[in-house]
Design a protein around this motif. Structure first.
Motif, PDB file in Angstrom:
ATOM      1  N   SER A 110      -5.283  10.250  -6.616  1.00  0.00           N
ATOM      2  CA  SER A 110      -4.848  10.736  -5.276  1.00  0.00           C
ATOM      3  C   SER A 110      -5.600  11.937  -5.013  1.00  0.00           C
ATOM      4  N   ARG A 114      -7.946  12.240  -1.451  1.00  0.00           N
ATOM      5  CA  ARG A 114      -7.365  12.868  -0.446  1.00  0.00           C
ATOM      6  C   ARG A 114      -8.585  14.268  -0.179  1.00  0.00           C
ATOM      7  N   GLN A 131     -13.624   4.562   4.484  1.00  0.00           N
ATOM      8  CA  GLN A 131     -12.638   3.593   5.036  1.00  0.00           C
ATOM      9  C   GLN A 131     -11.843   3.071   3.652  1.00  0.00           C
ATOM     10  N   LYS A 132     -12.563   2.564   2.708  1.00  0.00           N
ATOM     11  CA  LYS A 132     -12.105   2.153   1.437  1.00  0.00           C
ATOM     12  C   LYS A 132     -10.877   3.200   0.839  1.00  0.00           C
ATOM     13  N   ARG A 134      -9.486   5.781   2.458  1.00  0.00           N
ATOM     14  CA  ARG A 134      -8.221   5.797   3.410  1.00  0.00           C
ATOM     15  C   ARG A 134      -7.339   4.627   3.098  1.00  0.00           C
ATOM     16  N   TYR A 135      -7.912   3.308   3.041  1.00  0.00           N
ATOM     17  CA  TYR A 135      -7.134   2.184   2.749  1.00  0.00           C
ATOM     18  C   TYR A 135      -6.459   2.546   1.345  1.00  0.00           C
ATOM     19  N   GLU A 136      -6.976   2.845   0.605  1.00  0.00           N
ATOM     20  CA  GLU A 136      -5.776   3.050  -0.814  1.00  0.00           C
ATOM     21  C   GLU A 136      -4.750   4.129  -0.474  1.00  0.00           C
ATOM     22  N   THR A 137      -4.919   5.022   0.258  1.00  0.00           N
ATOM     23  CA  THR A 137      -3.786   5.927   0.757  1.00  0.00           C
ATOM     24  C   THR A 137      -2.585   5.373   1.365  1.00  0.00           C
ATOM     25  N   GLU A 138      -3.233   4.249   2.277  1.00  0.00           N
ATOM     26  CA  GLU A 138      -2.165   3.570   2.808  1.00  0.00           C
ATOM     27  C   GLU A 138      -1.295   2.536   2.268  1.00  0.00           C
ATOM     28  N   LEU A 139      -1.652   2.126   1.117  1.00  0.00           N
ATOM     29  CA  LEU A 139      -0.696   1.253   0.308  1.00  0.00           C
ATOM     30  C   LEU A 139       0.482   1.548  -0.217  1.00  0.00           C
ATOM     31  N   THR A 140       1.211   0.813  -0.438  1.00  0.00           N
ATOM     32  CA  THR A 140       2.582   0.942  -0.760  1.00  0.00           C
ATOM     33  C   THR A 140       2.643   1.328  -2.213  1.00  0.00           C
ATOM     34  N   ASN A 141       3.442   2.437  -2.231  1.00  0.00           N
ATOM     35  CA  ASN A 141       3.351   2.978  -4.093  1.00  0.00           C
ATOM     36  C   ASN A 141       4.296   1.894  -4.684  1.00  0.00           C
TER      37      ASN A 141
END
Length: 352
Positions: A110, A114, A131-132, A134-141
């Motif tokens: 993480s 970031r 973009q890949k 950023r997408y990782e940070t948007e996934l639900t924990n």
């Protein structure tokens, strides 16, 4: 001069404990050049284990995998690791490691992700790569308990394997060891989880993914390793060089095995040393010509501290000698072993 006939007999008994090797290809190669005992030793020290033995090791792993699946281990991915997967093992009766990787969750870097996103385009990453990330940070924990999941995976695996194997050691913190008496092989079953760093994410994961091994005694995840990409890179480069990379790796492993000197270099280290050699230097070399090439590589590292400290693992993520100066003496001891063989090759009038 060393007793190469005796050394060769010892090698053959390790590579081919049941005398299965079909020797035609080896004998043809030796008959095309001046014969010498040292030459035969070098050839055997570079030779792979007879495929029938390797296949038994893999079959033992497959049987474990089948038992685990039939026993209800469904939330897991299965993957092998170790030198059997690159055919650089040097024992006929080689064990195999089976990773049982939880697919209920994964860990990721993480902070690293970031940091790059905060740097944006100045980070050097392309738009699609950002973009890949950023997408990782948007996934639900993950809402579950990762360590409890790993513990359950370990304990369930123990119960299943104890019901199938007479010899099943569950006392090791990081693995379960079983013995397949029919195939005469041991298998280490290692519980782990996936780990993705920046490099893994921007490369669509796959072979770039890392793992963290579960320690039952500490109830903790270990440091990150990246076995898949290392296996892939060694196999690809060796294919590019008609097997020569693997010949060099096996040769150094066999020299270490026979040496009376202290050589505290792991397979991980030896892989990195050989992988670092420029392909153009050995792509068309005869097997005996690989010996001076290896000597030159070890001498370069031993004589140039900056080169040694810059050497990284095959996966490119770990330094081999940096911060570990004691390992340089092991490098010099291995160089001593090669120097002895080089001298005997020259005395036997082998043109190098």
């Amino acid at each position: 001069m060393q007793d190469y006939r005796q050394l060769t007999r010892q090698l053959r008994s390790r590579l081919d404990p049941e005398n299965l090797i079909f020797e035609k290809s080896i004998n043809e190669e030796l008959s095309s050049i001046s014969y010498a005992d040292v030459l035969e030793y070098v050839r055997y020290a570079m030779n792979g284990v007879e495929p029938a033995y390797t296949q038994r090791s893999k079959e033992a792993g497959e049987r474990v995998k089948t038992h685990l699946k039939n026993g209800g281990i469904l939330d897991a991915d299965f993957q092998y690791q170790g030198s059997v997967l690159t055919d650089t093992h040097i024992k006929g009766y080689s064990d195999i490691d089976l990773l049982v990787i939880s697919n209920k969750f994964y860990s990721w870097d993480s902070a690293g992700v970031r940091q790059i996103l905060n740097e944006g385009y100045t980070s050097g990453y392309q738009t699609t790569q950002l973009q890949k990330l950023r997408y990782e940070t948007e996934l639900t924990n993950y809402a579950g308990n990762a360590l409890d999941d790993l513990r359950k995976l370990r304990l369930d695996s123990e119960v299943t394997l104890q019901s199938k194997y007479l010899v099943c050691d569950i006392n090791k913190p990081k693995s379960i060891k079983i013995e397949n008496k029919d195939l005469k092989r041991e298998v280490d079953i290692v519980i782990a989880n996936w780990y993705d760093d920046v490099l893994s994410i921007v490369n669509n994961k796959g072979a770039y993914r890392g793992i963290q091994v579960y320690n039952k005694h500490e109830h903790a995840k270990g440091k990150v390793d990246y076995p898949s990409i290392s296996i892939e890179r060694i196999n690809e480069r060796s294919a590019l060089t008609a097997g020569r990379l693997k010949k060099m790796i096996r040769f150094l492993k066999n020299l270490k095995a026979k040496s009376d000197l202290t050589i505290d270099l792991t397979s991980f280290d030896i892989n990195a040393i050989c992988y670092d050699i420029q392909v153009s230097r050995y792509q068309t070399a005869a097997f005996y010509q690989l010996v001076p090439i290896l000597y030159a590589q070890l001498k370069r590292l031993a004589d140039n501290i900056n080169a040694a400290y810059a050497l990284k693992s095959v996966d490119g993520r770990e330094y081999i000698f940096f911060g570990k100066p004691e390992k340089l003496q092991s490098l010099r001891n291995l160089m001593t072993e090669i120097d002895s063989i080089l001298t005997d090759l020259k005395n036997s009038r082998i043109v190098l």
